[in-house]
Design an enzyme around this catalytic site. Sequence first.
Site, short mmCIF file in Angstrom:
data_model
loop_
_atom_site.label_atom_id
_atom_site.label_comp_id
_atom_site.label_asym_id
_atom_site.label_seq_id
_atom_site.Cartn_x
_atom_site.Cartn_y
_atom_site.Cartn_z
N ASP A 11 16.10 55.95 20.21
CA ASP A 11 16.53 56.27 21.38
C ASP A 11 18.04 55.28 21.27
O ASP A 11 18.29 54.78 20.40
CB ASP A 11 15.87 55.24 22.53
CG ASP A 11 16.47 55.15 23.89
OD1 ASP A 11 16.90 56.19 24.23
OD2 ASP A 11 16.29 54.16 24.46
N ARG A 12 18.94 55.75 22.33
CA ARG A 12 20.31 55.32 22.24
C ARG A 12 20.47 54.03 22.83
O ARG A 12 20.69 52.84 22.16
CB ARG A 12 21.14 56.47 22.38
CG ARG A 12 22.86 56.06 21.78
CD ARG A 12 23.76 56.96 22.61
NE ARG A 12 23.97 56.47 23.89
CZ ARG A 12 25.00 57.14 24.59
NH1 ARG A 12 25.79 57.90 24.33
NH2 ARG A 12 25.36 56.46 25.73
N ASP A 13 20.63 54.27 24.19
CA ASP A 13 20.84 53.25 25.07
C ASP A 13 19.77 52.21 25.06
O ASP A 13 18.73 52.42 25.55
CB ASP A 13 21.28 53.74 26.62
CG ASP A 13 22.33 54.63 26.58
OD1 ASP A 13 23.36 54.61 25.69
OD2 ASP A 13 22.48 55.52 27.52
N ASP A 21 22.38 49.44 33.85
CA ASP A 21 21.72 50.05 35.07
C ASP A 21 22.74 51.11 35.65
O ASP A 21 22.35 51.95 36.66
CB ASP A 21 21.23 49.11 35.99
CG ASP A 21 19.99 48.48 35.46
OD1 ASP A 21 19.19 48.98 34.67
OD2 ASP A 21 19.66 47.51 36.06
N THR A 54 17.96 61.05 23.20
CA THR A 54 18.56 59.93 24.09
C THR A 54 18.47 60.90 25.50
O THR A 54 19.10 61.81 25.45
CB THR A 54 19.74 59.50 23.78
OG1 THR A 54 20.05 58.77 25.01
CG2 THR A 54 20.90 60.72 23.59
N ASN A 55 17.86 60.38 26.74
CA ASN A 55 18.03 60.84 27.97
C ASN A 55 19.40 60.66 28.42
O ASN A 55 19.75 59.45 28.27
CB ASN A 55 16.99 60.34 28.75
CG ASN A 55 15.43 60.67 28.54
OD1 ASN A 55 15.21 61.55 27.86
ND2 ASN A 55 14.80 59.88 29.24
#
Length: 183
Positions: A11-13, A21, A54-55
């Site tokens: 995943d990235r973030d 957020d 990544t989303n």
Amino acid sequence: MYDASKLVILDRDGVINHDSDDYIKSLDEWIPYPGSIEAIARLSQAGWTVAIATNQSGIARGYYDEAALESMHDELHRLVAIAGGRIAHIAYCPHGPDDGCDCRKPRPGLLEQIREALELRSLARSWMVGDSLRDLQAGQAMGCRSILVRTGKGERTEAKGIGLEQAMVFNDLAAFTDWLLTE
């Protein structure tokens, strides 16, 4: 030819870079965690293939555009290359949570894109590293082994304890990399 048993999907973030957020909307806001770039390079140097899933719903929400995302990914590729590594593929979902797409994690569409891009028959025995349950669920749907890191939303995810039965937990990407490279 790529080998699924030597593939790490990140995943990235919250795994590679600090999360927010309020979304990571620009290159200025994209700040790698200490040791994450080096961890990716060390995996590459040890013969592992690294991909990212990544989303990025901030695109659908209008917070940033695909050009801004591309600049972040260009910088990620550049930093990893300087450190002596390589990212084989970055798959991202630009959709919002209510768009009904197949690519937004926890659905496995991004991992399917990675599988196709790397010309693999399956992702069984690959590693999925994330900071949220949805990352792990996407990986498990494709047969990946699950790693939760405590960076990003990882500590909150770990505290909930739901759905982590099959996951190993590490403080960060560097700690997982240390462990994997000594296995």
